[in-house]
Design a protein around this motif. Sequence first.
Motif, PDB file in Angstrom:
ATOM      1  N   GLY A 179      -1.221 -39.701  27.098  1.00  0.00           N
ATOM      2  CA  GLY A 179      -1.402 -38.484  26.544  1.00  0.00           C
ATOM      3  C   GLY A 179      -2.550 -37.814  27.021  1.00  0.00           C
ATOM      4  N   GLN A 180      -3.233 -38.763  27.346  1.00  0.00           N
ATOM      5  CA  GLN A 180      -4.278 -38.458  28.046  1.00  0.00           C
ATOM      6  C   GLN A 180      -4.666 -38.016  29.219  1.00  0.00           C
ATOM      7  OE1 GLN A 180      -7.160 -36.938  27.333  1.00  0.00           O
ATOM      8  NE2 GLN A 180      -6.588 -37.306  24.509  1.00  0.00           N
ATOM      9  N   TYR A 181      -4.431 -39.426  29.968  1.00  0.00           N
ATOM     10  CA  TYR A 181      -4.030 -39.663  31.249  1.00  0.00           C
ATOM     11  C   TYR A 181      -2.899 -38.429  32.267  1.00  0.00           C
ATOM     12  CZ  TYR A 181      -2.565 -42.087  35.399  1.00  0.00           C
ATOM     13  OH  TYR A 181      -2.376 -42.531  37.152  1.00  0.00           O
ATOM     14  N   ALA A 182      -1.881 -37.887  31.406  1.00  0.00           N
ATOM     15  CA  ALA A 182      -1.062 -37.076  31.741  1.00  0.00           C
ATOM     16  C   ALA A 182      -1.538 -35.580  31.421  1.00  0.00           C
ATOM     17  CB  ALA A 182       0.213 -36.664  30.903  1.00  0.00           C
ATOM     18  N   ARG A 183      -2.806 -35.396  30.850  1.00  0.00           N
ATOM     19  CA  ARG A 183      -2.792 -33.999  30.626  1.00  0.00           C
ATOM     20  C   ARG A 183      -4.687 -34.634  31.955  1.00  0.00           C
ATOM     21  NH1 ARG A 183      -5.675 -33.329  24.680  1.00  0.00           N
ATOM     22  NH2 ARG A 183      -6.221 -31.171  25.871  1.00  0.00           N
ATOM     23  N   ALA A 184      -4.822 -35.421  32.278  1.00  0.00           N
ATOM     24  CA  ALA A 184      -6.400 -35.678  33.114  1.00  0.00           C
ATOM     25  C   ALA A 184      -5.537 -35.348  34.575  1.00  0.00           C
ATOM     26  CB  ALA A 184      -6.572 -37.373  33.201  1.00  0.00           C
ATOM     27  N   LEU A 185      -4.292 -36.750  34.924  1.00  0.00           N
ATOM     28  CA  LEU A 185      -3.356 -35.258  36.323  1.00  0.00           C
ATOM     29  C   LEU A 185      -3.402 -33.516  35.834  1.00  0.00           C
ATOM     30  CD1 LEU A 185      -0.986 -38.274  36.815  1.00  0.00           C
ATOM     31  CD2 LEU A 185      -3.047 -37.904  37.451  1.00  0.00           C
ATOM     32  N   LYS A 186      -2.864 -33.471  35.161  1.00  0.00           N
ATOM     33  CA  LYS A 186      -2.473 -32.378  35.281  1.00  0.00           C
ATOM     34  C   LYS A 186      -3.169 -31.175  35.079  1.00  0.00           C
ATOM     35  CE  LYS A 186       0.198 -28.426  32.850  1.00  0.00           C
ATOM     36  NZ  LYS A 186       1.338 -29.097  31.379  1.00  0.00           N
ATOM     37  N   ALA A 187      -4.459 -31.991  34.893  1.00  0.00           N
ATOM     38  CA  ALA A 187      -6.513 -31.267  34.607  1.00  0.00           C
ATOM     39  C   ALA A 187      -6.826 -30.936  36.648  1.00  0.00           C
ATOM     40  CB  ALA A 187      -7.038 -31.041  33.683  1.00  0.00           C
ATOM     41  N   GLY A 188      -6.282 -31.928  37.161  1.00  0.00           N
ATOM     42  CA  GLY A 188      -6.287 -32.035  38.519  1.00  0.00           C
ATOM     43  C   GLY A 188      -7.314 -33.399  38.924  1.00  0.00           C
ATOM     44  N   LEU A 189      -7.078 -34.015  37.944  1.00  0.00           N
ATOM     45  CA  LEU A 189      -7.654 -35.640  38.539  1.00  0.00           C
ATOM     46  C   LEU A 189      -7.286 -36.201  39.103  1.00  0.00           C
ATOM     47  CD1 LEU A 189      -9.631 -34.397  35.873  1.00  0.00           C
ATOM     48  CD2 LEU A 189     -10.043 -37.189  35.070  1.00  0.00           C
ATOM     49  N   SER A 190      -8.205 -37.139  40.095  1.00  0.00           N
ATOM     50  CA  SER A 190      -6.663 -38.094  40.896  1.00  0.00           C
ATOM     51  C   SER A 190      -5.903 -39.063  39.892  1.00  0.00           C
ATOM     52  CB  SER A 190      -7.651 -38.717  41.832  1.00  0.00           C
ATOM     53  OG  SER A 190      -8.545 -39.664  41.222  1.00  0.00           O
ATOM     54  N   GLU A 191      -5.144 -40.135  40.683  1.00  0.00           N
ATOM     55  CA  GLU A 191      -4.422 -40.855  39.629  1.00  0.00           C
ATOM     56  C   GLU A 191      -5.818 -41.875  39.866  1.00  0.00           C
ATOM     57  OE1 GLU A 191      -1.403 -42.617  41.527  1.00  0.00           O
ATOM     58  OE2 GLU A 191       0.099 -41.276  40.972  1.00  0.00           O
ATOM     59  N   THR A 192      -6.570 -42.174  40.227  1.00  0.00           N
ATOM     60  CA  THR A 192      -7.596 -43.063  40.599  1.00  0.00           C
ATOM     61  C   THR A 192      -8.759 -42.813  39.224  1.00  0.00           C
ATOM     62  OG1 THR A 192      -7.297 -43.792  42.200  1.00  0.00           O
ATOM     63  CG2 THR A 192      -9.816 -44.092  41.218  1.00  0.00           C
TER      64      THR A 192
END
Length: 571
Positions: free
Chosen positions: A403-416
Amino acid sequence: MEEIMNKNTMTGMMKKGWWKDAVVYQIYPKSFRDTNGDGIGDLPGIIQKLPYLKELGVNVLWLCPVYCSPMDDGGYDISDYYHIHPMFGTDADMDALIEKADEMGMKVLMDLVVNHTSDEHAWFQEALNHPESKYADYYIFRETEDGNPPNNWRSYFGGSAWERVGDSSRFYLHAFSKKQPDLNWENEELREEIYKMINYWLDKGLGGFRIDAICNIKKKMEYGIFPPDGEDGLRYIGDWILNQPGIEDFLRELNEKTFKPHNSMTVAEANVPPALLDRFIGEDGFFSMVFDFSYTDIDVPDTGEWFKPRHFTIKELREKIFKSQEHVQNMGWGAVYLENHDQNRSVNKYLPDEDIHYYSKTMLASLFLFLRGTPFIYQGQEIGMENIRMESMEDYDDLATHGQYARALKAGLSETEAFDIVVKRSRDNSRTPMQWNQSRNAGFSDADKTWIKVNKNYTAINAEQEENDKSSVLNFYRGLIRLRQDSPYSHILVHGKFVPYDAENDNVIAYERVSDDLGILTFHNFQDQNAEITIPEGYAEKIAGNYTGRCPENNRYCLRPYECIAFYKDR
């Protein structure tokens, strides 16, 4: 803890407040020891390792959930409170564990999860299939006219806290996973069912419970769209379900009908404001103790979005620990800990990666084992286990991590960037298999594949290797536990008052434990360089430390990198 002759006489024989003398060891059963070769830890594995735990010096074992469960959230989604999940063993295995632990002077705590059940629990299935039955009121269902969720609350695991039932306009509330529907504690009949279940386990001889998510049981139900606090358009649910007015009535009734008559040890997962502490842990409090998250979640924003890590200083850490200690000792009793199944490994949280070694690990051990309150050691902490770096997101099992990974991507962070944060903070860091020895799968299992990966560093960090090394993290923990449990200083370390001490260095945490005319003063150097400190007059006897040699000169002492040291004085 007083030794109990057998489980049937436990209640009357244990002294009041027996848990103050305890040292608790938390077990994540799925990752502790596998005896049947399926790659999953089990109850016979815990029984097999009881001598190891006895030698460590602990006298209370807390087991994460072993009840029947679909395991959507590591067993915190319970489908049957009365029976053991077959992956862990049998009901008879649980009885045997309680009995054998008793014989060795150890009590067992189980996790108590009563804010929610699994969606596969018989009550919820009845509620779904028969909306007019009494079981529909065991949960929180709402119908909406427009077919949209009743409000825009965000669950703790991310996404809407409301789940639609089929293609209807009926929704149910879930503060956690959609497979964990929240129970309706306003329903008296439901509460009585819960109390009946709790007493069933306590009557078996269980020492008590660690109580999960208990501060969420009282809801302030409001509807509509609230101002969002994240990019997902949702709002943090905690503002409406954490420590709401009226929760005291539920908790008082819970205690009076279950824990109090059994003289149970109870530790609540409850982020309690200081003003309410007396009600929770005072002389007539609802629980024996509560966990304080202020310093263990110091790296997490208030919104719980750990994909946005916050940076902290050792000075801030010191302030939070001191504040917690002083608040709790003024009100009652506390539980002290550095890591658990919901945390990453403490050495990776509090220490720079390049400074993780014997001295820094033992310094952290000293920091928390000298504090006032019942200490909780998480499995593997006593051998210095560290975070694991998985190869991809597919290797992670934890729902919250995804869940946190998905939210991080949604917030604009790269996959790395998102993956690097997951590596640092994922709950799976603490859930990797216990590292027993250098053999295959770290001695945890003979299976070709374990349920989650084993940390590759097990050849260097394992219990067997540390058993035979007098200067190991394991033997340092054993020494500190003996100091607390069976030494001339035990009374001070258990019952003494906590007193902050100004070490005049922002990277040193120091404090006293004081009882009558006796005192212990301990220092912890959180840096890879020396630190000059002042030793007050009278503190001349060194009783613990992770370095050898060197004594104070003229009340001055030079702490070496990551040194911890404790002095005693007879006032």
